[in-house]
Design an enzyme around this catalytic site. Sequence first.
Site: not given
Length: 591
Positions: A1-2
Amino acid sequence: MCGIFCSIYQPQQDSESSKQWNICKDAIAARGPDYFMEKHFMLNNDWHGHFAAAVLWMQGSKITTQPSLDDNDNLLLWNGDIFSGCLAKDDVCDTNIILAELQSTTNIMSVLRKMEGPYCLVYYQKSSNMLYFGRDIIGRHSLLLKVDNKSNSLTLTSVANKEMREIVEVPAIGIFVMNLNMSQINLACYPWKEPDLMFTDVIDLLETNLNVDIDIKETISNTCSSALTNLHLHPEPKDVEYLENASCNKDFNEVLQCLLKNQEVNERVESLSKLLHQSVKIRIKKKPNYCKECIKIVLNDGNVICAHSKIGVLFSGGLDSAILAAIAHEYIPEDESIDLINVAFERPESQNQSMNNMNEKRNVMQKYDVPDRKTGRQTYSELLRMYPNRKWNFIECNITQVELQLYRASRICDLLYPLRTILDESLGCAMWFASRAKGVLYPVNEIYESPCRILLLGIGADELFGGYMRHRTILKHKGWDALVEELSIELNRISERNLGRDDRIVSDHGKQSRLPYLDENLVKHVQQMKPWERCYPTEKMPSGLGDKLLLRLLACKIGFQYTANFPKRAFQFGSRIANGKENANDVSNRL
């Protein structure tokens, strides 16, 4: 996740780009606490680009930094997971795989066709001077878009806040392209599926909101489209005879046991079980084996063996989350605990109750004695019975009215934006406090904050398996045709209604939500079933049985005795955050 951010602007508008970045950067950084980087480029004489990413390390043997550049100066911002398909690889970060695939071809859409899993991306192709961006076909991750025609700029970001006026969610209808060889903002769209009326409505609204004409290109893919939407569906008496016969029994559990003896029913349950197991397994296995605290040691070049919880389940105790918890047990080492996170909100009237005549423990129980707490404890007991060697951490997150008001005003309202309805508010607040996962362990009453970085959510189960009360109403008044059409529409709209919002909310805690029910292979399989094979919400099968019938059969087969028959209850009412007297679709004056 970014957390990803991209601003495309003209050289003289550098201050406008900086303004947008300053609005977004804190929320972007919260999504990716493990690494942060930003890059500025002159893309050509007309356009400059500001690219930034905050990384939550979830893949590969070591962290992969972003923005990612290849040897040809193509640039990728990637927020996603390739869980299945020909591009899925163990122990290699998706960012590297996708960047290499995109570099090896001039046909970007050929790569997108092969990508299976939740994602959003921004990709700048140097040779063509094109900027590609969009969300996966289901729309499981957030991406917001702002076009400023006055400053001639375009901004893309995972999350923003209320200061960023006129920002919209990028609709999950296709991949969008901006041609940077032109000196004005321009957009084209490659649809995921053959354009229909819903697609046209979304594009028309987007063009109006952005004040930009969008050129529609060729279709990318037909994945996840329903094969049943346009069929005339009505069961013959022989098609549902086994359901009618079984429903004569008054005991719900006996009805399920009876149905499981039917060979065709049992095979359907087995097929679903296999796909759901695959979906949960990959979402548990694809991660670094460190919790939130231990990963900090590793990122600072230390060595540690982490024995803490790494997987949590947002756990109302209802059918969807119970099944996920039971399947997760199969793929997590037995000496590792699993966190079950249960949230309850203080009843407003309980603030005025005197504690003089009550002991504190009893008072807390009464304040937070909400429906989801009761079902949560009951299902927790079932899990203890079924899997006695597993350590289950049942976390009771008790949220006071004061704390709710504080964080709703200071944080949650910005994460929800641009959504602003009462329904968004209540679900967003419940999700934010649940994913924060601070509370006390039941029954020992010890303070505990979950260190897990991955949360399994049951989102999508109601849309796939007919879990809402309106499904019963539609079937009663309009028939099976109308019900299957409604199920298809709901799944197509889940990205704009739920998924972008929930992604922004959960990720704010430096955690990643993973949604096993919305795996492409599972979705495709279920959509190809006849509606009465996945639910039977008729008068003969009341609530707690006919709705989500196929999932109830699976729960029964797994070994749940009570949970398999719990009726559907909306999260906002089960946690008691919502006021039933308010209209859920009204704009909230508290945001």
